[in-house]
Enzyme design. Sequence first.
Site, PDB file in Angstrom:
ATOM      1  N   LYS A  22       0.833  -1.214   0.000  1.00 44.54           N
ATOM      2  CA  LYS A  22       0.000   0.000   0.000  1.00 44.54           C
ATOM      3  C   LYS A  22       0.862   1.255   0.000  1.00 44.54           C
ATOM      4  O   LYS A  22       0.678   2.152  -0.831  1.00 44.54           O
ATOM      5  CB  LYS A  22      -0.915   0.002   1.235  1.00 44.54           C
ATOM      6  CG  LYS A  22      -1.604   1.346   1.481  1.00 44.54           C
ATOM      7  CD  LYS A  22      -2.539   1.330   2.671  1.00 44.54           C
ATOM      8  CE  LYS A  22      -1.935   1.666   4.008  1.00 44.54           C
ATOM      9  NZ  LYS A  22      -1.659   3.099   4.248  1.00 44.54           N
ATOM     10  N   ASN A  23       1.806   1.316   0.939  1.00 43.16           N
ATOM     11  CA  ASN A  23       2.539   2.577   1.103  1.00 43.16           C
ATOM     12  C   ASN A  23       3.569   2.827   0.000  1.00 43.16           C
ATOM     13  O   ASN A  23       4.106   3.921  -0.105  1.00 43.16           O
ATOM     14  CB  ASN A  23       3.154   2.668   2.504  1.00 43.16           C
ATOM     15  CG  ASN A  23       2.063   2.871   3.551  1.00 43.16           C
ATOM     16  OD1 ASN A  23       0.933   3.237   3.217  1.00 43.16           O
ATOM     17  ND2 ASN A  23       2.378   2.627   4.814  1.00 43.16           N
ATOM     18  N   ARG A  92      -3.814  10.210   3.611  1.00 42.69           N
ATOM     19  CA  ARG A  92      -2.603  10.992   3.814  1.00 42.69           C
ATOM     20  C   ARG A  92      -1.826  11.146   2.502  1.00 42.69           C
ATOM     21  O   ARG A  92      -1.301  12.207   2.184  1.00 42.69           O
ATOM     22  CB  ARG A  92      -1.749  10.258   4.863  1.00 42.69           C
ATOM     23  CG  ARG A  92      -0.392  10.830   5.114  1.00 42.69           C
ATOM     24  CD  ARG A  92      -0.432  12.036   5.999  1.00 42.69           C
ATOM     25  NE  ARG A  92       0.894  12.444   6.440  1.00 42.69           N
ATOM     26  CZ  ARG A  92       1.124  13.544   7.131  1.00 42.69           C
ATOM     27  NH1 ARG A  92       0.132  14.329   7.473  1.00 42.69           N
ATOM     28  NH2 ARG A  92       2.342  13.856   7.500  1.00 42.69           N
ATOM     29  N   CYS A 116      -5.479   8.305   8.689  1.00 43.20           N
ATOM     30  CA  CYS A 116      -5.987   7.798   9.970  1.00 43.20           C
ATOM     31  C   CYS A 116      -5.626   8.762  11.104  1.00 43.20           C
ATOM     32  O   CYS A 116      -4.533   9.341  11.105  1.00 43.20           O
ATOM     33  CB  CYS A 116      -5.371   6.432  10.263  1.00 43.20           C
ATOM     34  SG  CYS A 116      -6.098   5.074   9.332  1.00 43.20           S
ATOM     35  N   ARG A 121      -0.367  14.856  12.659  1.00 39.76           N
ATOM     36  CA  ARG A 121       0.387  14.481  11.459  1.00 39.76           C
ATOM     37  C   ARG A 121       0.681  15.740  10.640  1.00 39.76           C
ATOM     38  O   ARG A 121       0.107  15.948   9.571  1.00 39.76           O
ATOM     39  CB  ARG A 121      -0.373  13.426  10.655  1.00 39.76           C
ATOM     40  CG  ARG A 121      -0.659  12.164  11.459  1.00 39.76           C
ATOM     41  CD  ARG A 121      -1.362  11.101  10.659  1.00 39.76           C
ATOM     42  NE  ARG A 121      -0.472  10.349   9.803  1.00 39.76           N
ATOM     43  CZ  ARG A 121      -0.864   9.365   8.998  1.00 39.76           C
ATOM     44  NH1 ARG A 121      -2.134   9.040   8.930  1.00 39.76           N
ATOM     45  NH2 ARG A 121       0.001   8.723   8.239  1.00 39.76           N
ATOM     46  N   PRO A 122       1.585  16.588  11.162  1.00 40.23           N
ATOM     47  CA  PRO A 122       1.888  17.822  10.443  1.00 40.23           C
ATOM     48  C   PRO A 122       2.606  17.544   9.123  1.00 40.23           C
ATOM     49  O   PRO A 122       3.102  16.429   8.901  1.00 40.23           O
ATOM     50  CB  PRO A 122       2.801  18.583  11.406  1.00 40.23           C
ATOM     51  CG  PRO A 122       3.382  17.561  12.304  1.00 40.23           C
ATOM     52  CD  PRO A 122       2.409  16.419  12.365  1.00 40.23           C
ATOM     53  N   ASP A 304       3.515   0.451  12.160  1.00 46.39           N
ATOM     54  CA  ASP A 304       2.321  -0.138  11.547  1.00 46.39           C
ATOM     55  C   ASP A 304       2.092  -1.590  11.983  1.00 46.39           C
ATOM     56  O   ASP A 304       1.012  -2.143  11.762  1.00 46.39           O
ATOM     57  CB  ASP A 304       2.421  -0.082  10.012  1.00 46.39           C
ATOM     58  CG  ASP A 304       2.404   1.347   9.496  1.00 46.39           C
ATOM     59  OD1 ASP A 304       2.017   2.256  10.249  1.00 46.39           O
ATOM     60  OD2 ASP A 304       2.792   1.550   8.325  1.00 46.39           O
ATOM     61  N   ARG A 396      -9.039  -0.372   3.997  1.00 50.24           N
ATOM     62  CA  ARG A 396      -8.131   0.593   3.365  1.00 50.24           C
ATOM     63  C   ARG A 396      -6.779  -0.030   3.066  1.00 50.24           C
ATOM     64  O   ARG A 396      -6.074   0.430   2.173  1.00 50.24           O
ATOM     65  CB  ARG A 396      -7.877   1.781   4.307  1.00 50.24           C
ATOM     66  CG  ARG A 396      -9.045   2.692   4.472  1.00 50.24           C
ATOM     67  CD  ARG A 396      -8.666   3.869   5.307  1.00 50.24           C
ATOM     68  NE  ARG A 396      -7.519   4.548   4.698  1.00 50.24           N
ATOM     69  CZ  ARG A 396      -7.021   5.688   5.137  1.00 50.24           C
ATOM     70  NH1 ARG A 396      -7.554   6.268   6.193  1.00 50.24           N
ATOM     71  NH2 ARG A 396      -6.010   6.253   4.535  1.00 50.24           N
TER      72      ARG A 396
HETATM   73  N1  EPU Z   1       6.154  14.331  11.161  1.00 47.54           N
HETATM   74  C1  EPU Z   1       6.255  15.683  11.444  1.00 47.54           C
HETATM   75  N2  EPU Z   1       6.274  16.551  10.394  1.00 47.54           N
HETATM   76  C2  EPU Z   1       6.182  16.140   9.097  1.00 47.54           C
HETATM   77  C3  EPU Z   1       6.089  14.768   8.834  1.00 47.54           C
HETATM   78  C4  EPU Z   1       6.074  13.885   9.886  1.00 47.54           C
HETATM   79  O1  EPU Z   1       6.318  16.084  12.601  1.00 47.54           O
HETATM   80  O2  EPU Z   1       6.213  16.996   8.204  1.00 47.54           O
HETATM   81  C5  EPU Z   1       6.126  13.349  12.279  1.00 47.54           C
HETATM   82  C6  EPU Z   1       4.767  12.674  12.343  1.00 47.54           C
HETATM   83  O3  EPU Z   1       3.875  13.406  13.161  1.00 47.54           O
HETATM   84  C7  EPU Z   1       5.107  11.334  12.925  1.00 47.54           C
HETATM   85  C8  EPU Z   1       6.492  11.044  12.369  1.00 47.54           C
HETATM   86  O4  EPU Z   1       7.032  12.306  11.988  1.00 47.54           O
HETATM   87  O5  EPU Z   1       5.209  11.419  14.309  1.00 47.54           O
HETATM   88  C9  EPU Z   1       6.528  10.087  11.195  1.00 47.54           C
HETATM   89  O6  EPU Z   1       5.727  10.564  10.137  1.00 47.54           O
HETATM   90  P1  EPU Z   1       6.003  10.134   8.641  1.00 47.54           P
HETATM   91  O7  EPU Z   1       5.991  11.365   7.798  1.00 47.54           O
HETATM   92  O8  EPU Z   1       7.200   9.261   8.575  1.00 47.54           O
HETATM   93  O9  EPU Z   1       4.727   9.277   8.302  1.00 47.54           O
HETATM   94  P2  EPU Z   1       3.724   9.403   7.092  1.00 47.54           P
HETATM   95  O10 EPU Z   1       4.477   9.630   5.842  1.00 47.54           O
HETATM   96  O11 EPU Z   1       2.621  10.313   7.438  1.00 47.54           O
HETATM   97  C10 EPU Z   1       3.860   6.859   6.499  1.00 47.54           C
HETATM   98  C11 EPU Z   1       2.856   5.789   6.284  1.00 47.54           C
HETATM   99  C12 EPU Z   1       2.241   5.378   7.608  1.00 47.54           C
HETATM  100  C13 EPU Z   1       3.340   4.915   8.534  1.00 47.54           C
HETATM  101  C14 EPU Z   1       4.415   6.002   8.683  1.00 47.54           C
HETATM  102  C15 EPU Z   1       5.600   5.576   9.501  1.00 47.54           C
HETATM  103  C16 EPU Z   1       2.040   6.262   4.085  1.00 47.54           C
HETATM  104  C17 EPU Z   1       0.948   6.762   3.227  1.00 47.54           C
HETATM  105  N3  EPU Z   1       1.832   6.274   5.384  1.00 47.54           N
HETATM  106  O12 EPU Z   1       3.141   7.943   7.074  1.00 47.54           O
HETATM  107  O13 EPU Z   1       1.375   4.300   7.339  1.00 47.54           O
HETATM  108  O14 EPU Z   1       2.809   4.631   9.804  1.00 47.54           O
HETATM  109  O15 EPU Z   1       4.885   6.388   7.378  1.00 47.54           O
HETATM  110  O16 EPU Z   1       6.181   4.444   8.965  1.00 47.54           O
HETATM  111  O17 EPU Z   1       3.071   5.837   3.603  1.00 47.54           O
HETATM  112  C18 EPU Z   1      -0.435   2.863   7.761  1.00 47.54           C
HETATM  113  O18 EPU Z   1      -0.137   2.258   6.719  1.00 47.54           O
HETATM  114  O19 EPU Z   1      -1.274   2.422   8.599  1.00 47.54           O
HETATM  115  C19 EPU Z   1       0.208   4.141   8.040  1.00 47.54           C
HETATM  116  C20 EPU Z   1      -0.281   5.005   8.910  1.00 47.54           C
END
Ligand code: EPU
Length: 417
Positions: A22-23, A92, A116, A121-122, A304, A396
């Site tokens: 998925k990701n 996201r 989710c 999630r900034p 995850d 999802r």
């Molecule tokens: N963060 C910030 N600022 C940013 C980006 C992230 O503070 O600009 C913080 C987040 O709040 C969080 C941490 O950094 O605490 C990690 O966030 P990251 O950006 O790595 O996560 P993401 O890209 O939003 C992806 C996956 C998630 C998975 C995370 C961590 C996708 C679409 N989503 O999220 O997948 O948990 O990486 O591996 O790729 C899931 O599949 O259930 C899922 C939530």
Amino acid sequence: MKILEIDGNVPLTGTIRIGGAKNSAVALIPATILSNNKTTLTNVPDITDIYVLKEILEFLGVKVSDASSSMVIDPSSMKNKVIPDKLSNKLRASYYFMASLLAKYKHVKMHFPGGCQIGSRPIDQTLKVFKALGAEIKEKDCVFDISARKLVGNEITLDMPSVGATVNGIIVAALAEGETVIHNAAREPEIVDLADMLNKMGAKITGAGNSTVKIVGVEELDGCFHNVIPDRIEAGTYIILGALVGTYLRIENIIPEHIKTLLDKMQDMGCDLEINQDSVVVNANDNLLAIDIKTSGYPGFPTDLQQPFVTLLIGAKGKSTVIENIYENRFMNIPYLNKMGANIAVKERTATILGANSLHGEEVEATDLRAGASLLLAALKASGHTTIKNVEYILRGYEDLIEKLTSVGAKIELKEI
Ligand code: EPU
């Protein structure tokens, strides 16, 4: 609302084949529009997040044809338009279009992305990358208006190894002028998959999978053929299921290296695993021992899989602790697991699990994708009948969920109420 009706504690035998990640797919699809030519993706998972991305592509005038896990994306007649909030707030990954539209048209207007509710999630790290490459960002009422006269490569250090910011950084830098270096980049296999696809399209990306990624911008990209890597989180979820109720349950089409931290922890607990080149065979075992985990970015223990793993720890003898370092709201499954018979206390980012406890069926509710997966595993292990509400969350991220589970003997039914 969709619900699952499950009769638990049934031994599961046979083979579950893992689909595309998925990701990965949710990053690859927005990246394909950097080109004006057709890209064919294979091993695309059949999940609702992908249906939403397809709707977004079609809204932008991209032609999409899909058939049994392959997707042909033709952006030759696309237009730069504001993606409606009702689509971008469904996931996201919609904000990967921020990067691809900005790279392609030097302008994008988009709402804050959905996803989710597992914590704050900034998107500040993505905005930081865009700014470093020369973009000007205006924000009003959560609508971002981002433009650049030209995008020029730069050297950026992320505050944390964010998956989203690394994906967006790679996408936007692929067509920028000159060289971009991203330090403290996320190292997830999905980042490597994205770089592999873009390189096939003509990009110049090196270092993906390490914490420093270098991108030398090119003027244009071509289409390509690309096979999405297997979903390590789907794989991990079913391997944990095997450790709960498997009798020679085989999970195939996986890359064991991608889930090494999970497999190592399971072996330390005493799980019965046979690890092969692209499959794992697992048998349930009632003599599991408690263990501690802390989530972190790849190659650490993935957030995850934290919630599904907690379900396994309920049956392990002794005291386990789980520290969730990535998202503050990833313990929303715990009250429901306790209702089903677990003994878990949560304090801030730490869950303490006292085992071994057995589970019984109850009425529970999925609050997000992986919390839902945790409850699904608990229901399949529990004695008696469980109803899980809000199953939309689970669908999802897990393709052909009912078909895969019933094919190995699970008593599970999906209903609409
Ligand atoms: N963060 C910030 N600022 C940013 C980006 C992230 O503070 O600009 C913080 C987040 O709040 C969080 C941490 O950094 O605490 C990690 O966030 P990251 O950006 O790595 O996560 P993401 O890209 O939003 C992806 C996956 C998630 C998975 C995370 C961590 C996708 C679409 N989503 O999220 O997948 O948990 O990486 O591996 O790729 C899931 O599949 O259930 C899922 C939530």
